[in-house]
Design a protein around this motif. Structure first.
Motif, PDB file in Angstrom:
ATOM      1  N   SER A   1     -23.305  -9.841 -34.474  1.00  0.00           N
ATOM      2  CA  SER A   1     -23.176  -9.627 -33.034  1.00  0.00           C
ATOM      3  C   SER A   1     -24.181  -8.582 -32.538  1.00  0.00           C
ATOM      4  CB  SER A   1     -21.744  -9.178 -32.701  1.00  0.00           C
ATOM      5  OG  SER A   1     -21.615  -8.887 -31.326  1.00  0.00           O
ATOM      6  N   LEU A   2     -24.316  -7.490 -33.280  1.00  0.00           N
ATOM      7  CA  LEU A   2     -25.252  -6.435 -32.889  1.00  0.00           C
ATOM      8  C   LEU A   2     -26.696  -6.922 -32.979  1.00  0.00           C
ATOM      9  CD1 LEU A   2     -23.556  -3.430 -34.716  1.00  0.00           C
ATOM     10  CD2 LEU A   2     -23.546  -3.905 -32.264  1.00  0.00           C
ATOM     11  N   SER A   3     -26.973  -7.770 -33.964  1.00  0.00           N
ATOM     12  CA  SER A   3     -28.322  -8.315 -34.107  1.00  0.00           C
ATOM     13  C   SER A   3     -28.725  -9.140 -32.887  1.00  0.00           C
ATOM     14  CB  SER A   3     -28.403  -9.156 -35.381  1.00  0.00           C
ATOM     15  OG  SER A   3     -29.682  -9.723 -35.537  1.00  0.00           O
ATOM     16  N   ARG A   4     -27.778  -9.872 -32.339  1.00  0.00           N
ATOM     17  CA  ARG A   4     -28.066 -10.692 -31.151  1.00  0.00           C
ATOM     18  C   ARG A   4     -28.372  -9.835 -29.932  1.00  0.00           C
ATOM     19  NH1 ARG A   4     -23.841 -13.961 -33.518  1.00  0.00           N
ATOM     20  NH2 ARG A   4     -22.257 -12.905 -32.254  1.00  0.00           N
ATOM     21  N   GLU A   5     -27.906  -8.600 -29.927  1.00  0.00           N
ATOM     22  CA  GLU A   5     -28.120  -7.702 -28.796  1.00  0.00           C
ATOM     23  C   GLU A   5     -29.367  -6.831 -28.973  1.00  0.00           C
ATOM     24  OE1 GLU A   5     -24.568  -5.423 -28.638  1.00  0.00           O
ATOM     25  OE2 GLU A   5     -23.337  -7.039 -27.832  1.00  0.00           O
ATOM     26  N   SER A   6     -30.010  -6.918 -30.137  1.00  0.00           N
ATOM     27  CA  SER A   6     -31.122  -6.037 -30.475  1.00  0.00           C
ATOM     28  C   SER A   6     -32.447  -6.791 -30.494  1.00  0.00           C
ATOM     29  CB  SER A   6     -30.887  -5.395 -31.852  1.00  0.00           C
ATOM     30  OG  SER A   6     -29.626  -4.763 -31.930  1.00  0.00           O
ATOM     31  N   LEU A   7     -33.526  -6.059 -30.310  1.00  0.00           N
ATOM     32  CA  LEU A   7     -34.860  -6.627 -30.518  1.00  0.00           C
ATOM     33  C   LEU A   7     -35.150  -6.742 -32.007  1.00  0.00           C
ATOM     34  CD1 LEU A   7     -36.837  -4.559 -27.845  1.00  0.00           C
ATOM     35  CD2 LEU A   7     -35.905  -6.873 -27.597  1.00  0.00           C
ATOM     36  N   LEU A   8     -34.640  -5.778 -32.764  1.00  0.00           N
ATOM     37  CA  LEU A   8     -34.799  -5.776 -34.219  1.00  0.00           C
ATOM     38  C   LEU A   8     -33.549  -5.151 -34.814  1.00  0.00           C
ATOM     39  CD1 LEU A   8     -37.921  -4.769 -36.270  1.00  0.00           C
ATOM     40  CD2 LEU A   8     -35.724  -3.690 -36.769  1.00  0.00           C
ATOM     41  N   PHE A   9     -32.982  -5.801 -35.824  1.00  0.00           N
ATOM     42  CA  PHE A   9     -31.797  -5.277 -36.507  1.00  0.00           C
ATOM     43  C   PHE A   9     -31.933  -5.633 -37.983  1.00  0.00           C
ATOM     44  CE2 PHE A   9     -27.549  -5.145 -38.169  1.00  0.00           C
ATOM     45  CZ  PHE A   9     -26.889  -4.162 -37.436  1.00  0.00           C
ATOM     46  N   ARG A  10     -32.078  -4.607 -38.828  1.00  0.00           N
ATOM     47  CA  ARG A  10     -32.257  -4.852 -40.263  1.00  0.00           C
ATOM     48  C   ARG A  10     -31.434  -3.873 -41.074  1.00  0.00           C
ATOM     49  NH1 ARG A  10     -38.626  -5.230 -40.133  1.00  0.00           N
ATOM     50  NH2 ARG A  10     -38.888  -7.257 -39.151  1.00  0.00           N
ATOM     51  N   HIS A  11     -31.132  -4.272 -42.311  1.00  0.00           N
ATOM     52  CA  HIS A  11     -30.416  -3.380 -43.213  1.00  0.00           C
ATOM     53  C   HIS A  11     -31.114  -3.342 -44.565  1.00  0.00           C
ATOM     54  CE1 HIS A  11     -28.633  -7.382 -43.449  1.00  0.00           C
ATOM     55  NE2 HIS A  11     -28.024  -7.158 -42.293  1.00  0.00           N
ATOM     56  N   TYR A  12     -30.955  -2.207 -45.242  1.00  0.00           N
ATOM     57  CA  TYR A  12     -31.688  -1.929 -46.472  1.00  0.00           C
ATOM     58  C   TYR A  12     -30.774  -1.260 -47.492  1.00  0.00           C
ATOM     59  CZ  TYR A  12     -35.692  -2.587 -43.371  1.00  0.00           C
ATOM     60  OH  TYR A  12     -36.586  -3.115 -42.456  1.00  0.00           O
ATOM     61  N   ILE A  13     -31.054  -1.507 -48.767  1.00  0.00           N
ATOM     62  CA  ILE A  13     -30.391  -0.782 -49.854  1.00  0.00           C
ATOM     63  C   ILE A  13     -31.145   0.528 -50.067  1.00  0.00           C
ATOM     64  CG2 ILE A  13     -29.764  -0.777 -52.283  1.00  0.00           C
ATOM     65  CD1 ILE A  13     -29.696  -3.801 -52.203  1.00  0.00           C
TER      66      ILE A  13
END
Length: 228
Positions: free
Chosen positions: A36-48
């Protein structure tokens, strides 16, 4: 003025999360919240994260604070006792006063959001008061030297850089983020950049956060408690 918000959050999942009999349900909540947050963002990523003491890095770029506040609501409200916030950095990604960009920054973010590089390196930065008391033209020349060195050293390499501004909204003055493919290569570049003149006025660049891009959060968060 073209400006966007840039936000970096590091999270640690508590023992209650790793040991919970409802961990699969919690993971579903996290994945759905992130979608849901990704759809509201220009860029949304996660990392280890490679650094100890944290389990996940989240990087957001957005036209407004809505997805950032949404992440906070998810972490503090919905997940509550299962997640601790360790580091949070907020900044505005905008045109530098020293350089004119070759591309529209928003278009650039939209383009790079489709192709993540393997690693993210990020850190807050602060300069001494003496830096800001230098005449503007002197500062511009010093930064031009730094930019020229950086372009020369990174030419032909898969490296992207983002400098965002935190004046008045964070304890630091900048949030500096790099995407790259080769950490050993990056170490050599940074070592050489330590020779740039502007280093005289840098007083803080920590913590340095390094993470590896992960798309399959389900597998990562679904590991047994022995992983933690």
């Amino acid at each position: 003025m073209i400006a966007m918000y840039m936000f970096l959050e590091t999270l640690k999942f508590t023992g209650m999360f790793w040991g919970s009999r409802y961990r699969e349900d919690l993971i579903d909540v996290i994945l759905e919240g992130f979608r849901s947050l990704s759809r509201e963002s220009l860029l949304f990523r996660h990392y280890i994260p490679i650094r100890g003491g944290i389990d996940l890095m989240v990087w957001i770029v957005s036209d407004n604070l809505k997805p950032i506040v949404g992440l906070k609501t998810l972490v503090r409200g919905t997940l509550g006792e299962y997640v601790d916030e360790i580091h949070s950095f907020l900044a505005v990604y905008k045109v530098s006063q020293y350089f004119q960009p070759h591309v529209d920054l928003r278009d650039y973010i939209m383009k790079v959001s489709r192709e993540p590089y393997r690693y993210l390196v990020a850190y807050p930065m602060k300069k001494s008061p003496e830096w800001y008391l230098l005449p503007f033209e002197d500062r511009r020349k010093i930064m031009a030297e730094h930019a020229s060195m950086a372009r020369s050293l990174s030419s032909g390499r898969r490296i992207r850089s983002y400098t965002a501004y935190s004046y008045g909204v964070d304890d630091n003055e900048f949030l500096v983020i790099y995407e790259l493919e080769d950490l050993a290569e990056w170490v050599d570049i940074v070592e050489k950049l330590r020779e740039a003149t502007h280093r005289r006025w840098v007083i803080r660049e920590e913590p340095i956060l390094v993470g590896e891009y992960i798309e399959d959060l389900l597998t990562y968060l679904g590991q047994s408690t022995r992983r933690a």
